[in-house]
Design an enzyme around this catalytic site. Structure first.
Site, PDB file in Angstrom:
ATOM      1  N   LYS A 196       0.866  -1.103  -0.055  1.00  0.00           N
ATOM      2  CA  LYS A 196       0.007   0.048  -0.033  1.00  0.00           C
ATOM      3  C   LYS A 196       1.025   1.419  -0.042  1.00  0.00           C
ATOM      4  O   LYS A 196       0.783   2.063  -0.870  1.00  0.00           O
ATOM      5  CB  LYS A 196      -1.143  -0.057   1.321  1.00  0.00           C
ATOM      6  N   GLU A 202      10.651  -4.494   4.306  1.00  0.00           N
ATOM      7  CA  GLU A 202      10.736  -6.118   3.997  1.00  0.00           C
ATOM      8  C   GLU A 202      10.552  -5.949   2.474  1.00  0.00           C
ATOM      9  O   GLU A 202      11.087  -6.858   1.701  1.00  0.00           O
ATOM     10  CB  GLU A 202       9.604  -6.784   4.708  1.00  0.00           C
ATOM     11  N   GLY A 254      -4.507  -1.690   4.896  1.00  0.00           N
ATOM     12  CA  GLY A 254      -3.721  -3.009   4.582  1.00  0.00           C
ATOM     13  C   GLY A 254      -4.585  -4.591   4.892  1.00  0.00           C
ATOM     14  O   GLY A 254      -4.553  -5.163   3.993  1.00  0.00           O
ATOM     15  N   ARG A 255      -4.959  -4.515   6.038  1.00  0.00           N
ATOM     16  CA  ARG A 255      -5.449  -5.904   6.321  1.00  0.00           C
ATOM     17  C   ARG A 255      -6.998  -6.048   5.976  1.00  0.00           C
ATOM     18  O   ARG A 255      -7.499  -6.958   5.962  1.00  0.00           O
ATOM     19  CB  ARG A 255      -5.261  -6.046   7.938  1.00  0.00           C
ATOM     20  N   GLU A 340      -4.300  -6.408  14.986  1.00  0.00           N
ATOM     21  CA  GLU A 340      -3.822  -5.219  14.596  1.00  0.00           C
ATOM     22  C   GLU A 340      -4.847  -4.311  14.654  1.00  0.00           C
ATOM     23  O   GLU A 340      -4.803  -3.041  14.801  1.00  0.00           O
ATOM     24  CB  GLU A 340      -3.058  -5.335  13.197  1.00  0.00           C
ATOM     25  N   HIS A 371      -4.259 -33.126  18.114  1.00  0.00           N
ATOM     26  CA  HIS A 371      -3.117 -34.033  18.317  1.00  0.00           C
ATOM     27  C   HIS A 371      -1.831 -33.050  18.831  1.00  0.00           C
ATOM     28  O   HIS A 371      -0.644 -33.504  19.031  1.00  0.00           O
ATOM     29  CB  HIS A 371      -2.648 -34.856  17.203  1.00  0.00           C
ATOM     30  N   LYS A 500       9.721  -0.666  13.909  1.00  0.00           N
ATOM     31  CA  LYS A 500      10.275  -0.461  12.486  1.00  0.00           C
ATOM     32  C   LYS A 500      11.520   0.621  12.735  1.00  0.00           C
ATOM     33  O   LYS A 500      12.415   0.342  12.117  1.00  0.00           O
ATOM     34  CB  LYS A 500       9.174   0.295  11.573  1.00  0.00           C
TER      35      LYS A 500
HETATM   36  O1  F6P Z   1       3.643  -2.709   9.654  1.00  0.00           O
HETATM   37  C1  F6P Z   1       2.233  -3.016   9.670  1.00  0.00           C
HETATM   38  C2  F6P Z   1       1.675  -2.761   8.306  1.00  0.00           C
HETATM   39  O2  F6P Z   1       1.403  -1.253   8.004  1.00  0.00           O
HETATM   40  C3  F6P Z   1       0.345  -3.537   8.101  1.00  0.00           C
HETATM   41  O3  F6P Z   1      -0.775  -2.570   8.631  1.00  0.00           O
HETATM   42  C4  F6P Z   1       0.231  -3.514   6.609  1.00  0.00           C
HETATM   43  O4  F6P Z   1      -0.716  -4.705   6.233  1.00  0.00           O
HETATM   44  C5  F6P Z   1       1.623  -4.005   6.272  1.00  0.00           C
HETATM   45  O5  F6P Z   1       2.413  -3.141   7.192  1.00  0.00           O
HETATM   46  C6  F6P Z   1       2.313  -3.834   5.102  1.00  0.00           C
HETATM   47  O6  F6P Z   1       1.873  -2.614   4.446  1.00  0.00           O
HETATM   48  P1  F6P Z   1       2.237  -2.085   3.058  1.00  0.00           P
HETATM   49  O7  F6P Z   1       1.156  -2.767   2.246  1.00  0.00           O
HETATM   50  O8  F6P Z   1       2.412  -0.564   2.795  1.00  0.00           O
HETATM   51  O9  F6P Z   1       3.500  -2.592   2.296  1.00  0.00           O
END
Ligand code: F6P
Length: 542
Positions: A196, A202, A254-255, A340, A371, A500
């Protein structure tokens, strides 16, 4: 109101769920709700009709109906970020206007959906190709909401996947991208960078690694990249051709973003028609959520039962137990969606919460969990309210007997949790096996199950794209109702920021920069240890 509920909770602790069934032969019907072919059974809980009334009054007093309409109408209910919350617009297939700041967002939503559809058709039919021929593999690089939704839905809908193979890379651990790319041919692979913000460290790091991997074999690696983002400036800076950029607005959290561009990998896998079914299932749940009376409203009931168990009775966790192997990533998806969203310590106005925020959510598919950790659920000292999911029908008609066994196991667990086994029953069982006297007594107490442990079951006809859409939207709205009653902003996530920032500050120290005075002894020692590992790796001394 909460005081009344606490008193009701005290009374409920004295109650046996089984007795509620013996006093009311209609309990299973009266304490369940059906909608859109789903059955939500919450009769195996301690909730009585009075408790339910009190919970519904609580929802009304918290203004759930009005805030629900405000959300669907595009009001900026995400106050701390000044944003609307409109994931429902992404599945508003009717196209009816939805206004944000006086502007109808639907033309933009439908246009992007049409572009995704056209791209999916071109790729699936072989009109859009890689530099070595038709695209055989798609790698979605994203994390959190830009990963978990597609991963979860892709696994859930495996029987409907007839497009390119889809792979998912999320972790910044280089092992993840390495292992995924290792098996792929760069000339027939499409890489989707899903973010987003288009700034998540990452994702951007993994995307760079994938670009270098492609550049090693292809003259024009950029031709096999697509981007899903609300930051179009950043996708352009990164060099992704606008024809393969699918944008969305900041009012999609995002979620909550699986329904739009972030769902592209799913659309490529199952095809645009089935993706539309997925959206229409969610759209149907939106209508149900808006129209059904609170006492028959699945998201409202699911939320109220959750509040009963966590905030009223004090059970700290909630186990999600899908008896559907293909929902193996649903617990992880719900962890982000619920924790979250509702894992907050202050109310919307910044004041301290006076109640516990959302519960810890965890789980695994049944029967595997049986199990592993069900021992604790049955006999441990903490009560874990369980949420079972089960489909009436599987996708493997020649294995119907296995599906029957799956259903039997699911029903057996909720029954065993409620019923338990008394000491007298345990003794009788051991006596029937020939034990007596001290030997029998020594064994008997270990075989007692306290029972009276609550569970709910969500049953659905079959895990089709439309049903998955219904289920996911059901959980989204449940989070909304819980958050509204708690007075939380379910749509921000400031709690992820500090880690972060600190990671960005610590990374240079692993490359030899000198640590400042603000570093604590533990972190310093760990840096020295891990930093030595880094030096060994750089020297090739492994
Ligand atoms: O760090 C949390 C977060 O902001 C989530 O809410 C989000 O889904 C994820 O990182 C990834 O964010 P992006 O889609 O901006 O890379």
């Amino acid at each position: 109101m909460w005081d009344d509920l606490r008193r009701a909770g005290t009374a409920a602790r004295e109650r046996r769920i089984l007795d509620l069934f013996s006093h009311d032969e209609r309990r299973a019907t009266d304490f369940s709700a059906r909608a859109l072919g789903l059955l939500f059974d919450y009769s195996k809980t301690s909730i009585t009709a009075e408790d339910r009334n009190a919970l519904i009054e609580l929802a009304k007093a918290a203004g759930v109906p009005a805030r629900r309409e405000a959300m669907f109408a595009g009001a900026k209910i995400n106050e701390t970020e000044g944003r609307a919350v409109l994931h429902s617009a992404l599945r508003n297939l009717s196209g009816d206007p939805v206004l944000v700041d006086g502007q109808d967002v639907m033309p933009g939503v439908l246009d992007t959906l049409a572009r995704m559809r056209a791209f999916a058709r071109a790729l699936r039919s072989g009109t859009f190709t890689g530099q070595g021929g038709a695209i055989t593999d798609v790698v979605n690089i994203g994390i959190g909401g830009s990963d978990l939704g597609p991963v979860m839905a892709h696994a859930a809908l495996t029987p409907y996947c007839d497009g390119p193979r889809c792979h998912f890379v999320s972790n910044v651990d280089g092992a993840h991208v390495h292992d995924v790319l290792a098996g792929l041919d760069p000339t027939t692979t499409l890489v989707i960078v899903a973010s987003k913000t288009f700034s998540t460290i990452e994702t951007m790091t993994n995307a760079e690694t994938a670009r270098a991997w492609m550049a090693a074999s292809l003259r024009e690696p950029g031709r096999q990249f697509a981007a899903l983002s609300s930051n179009l400036e950043a996708t352009a800076d990164w060099g992704i051709d606008p024809s393969r950029v699918f944008g969305f607005e900041d009012w999609v959290g995002g979620r909550y973003s699986i329904w739009g561009p972030i769902g592209l990998s799913l659309m490529l896998a199952i095809g645009p028609e089935r993706f539309r079914d997925f959206l229409s299932g969610a759209e149907a749940m939106d209508r149900h959520f808006r129209d059904a009376p609170l006492a028959e409203n699945l998201p409202v009931l699911l939320a109220l039962v959750g509040l009963w168990h966590h905030q009223v009775l004090g059970h700290p966790t909630r186990a999600v137990l899908p008896y559907e192997q293909r929902l193996l990533r649903l617990p992880a998806y719900l962890q982000q969606l619920e924790m979250e969203s509702n894992g907050k310590r202050v109310a919307m106005d910044g004041s301290d919460l006076t109640l516990p925020s959302g519960p810890i959510v965890w789980g695994e598919p049944g029967t595997n969990g049986q199990h592993a950790f069900y021992q604790l659920i049955h006999q441990g000292t903490q009560v874990v309210p369980c949420e079972f999911l089960i489909g009436a029908e599987g996708h493997e008609p020649d294995q119907a007997h296995q599906h029957r066994l799956l259903i039997a196991n699911c029903l057996a667990q909720s029954k065993a949790l409620m019923r338990g086994r008394t000491l007298a029953e345990a003794r009788a069982m051991l006596a029937a096996k020939g034990l007596s006297g001290a030997a029998l007594e020594r064994q008997a107490r270990h075989r007692v199950f306290p029972g009276n442990r609550p569970s709910v079951t969500l049953a659905y006809p079959k895990l089709t794209p439309a049903v998955l859409g219904q289920i996911v939207a059901l959980y989204e709205h449940r989070v909304f109702v819980e958050g509204t009653i708690l007075g939380i902003n379910s749509y921000d996530q400031w709690g992820v920021e500090l880690g972060k920032e600190l990671a960005l500050a610590l990374a240079p120290l692993l490359e030899g920069a000198v640590a400042g005075p603000d570093i604590d002894g533990s972190t310093r020692a760990l840096l020295e240890y891990a930093g030595a590992g880094q030096t060994r790796a750089a020297d090739g001394d492994q």
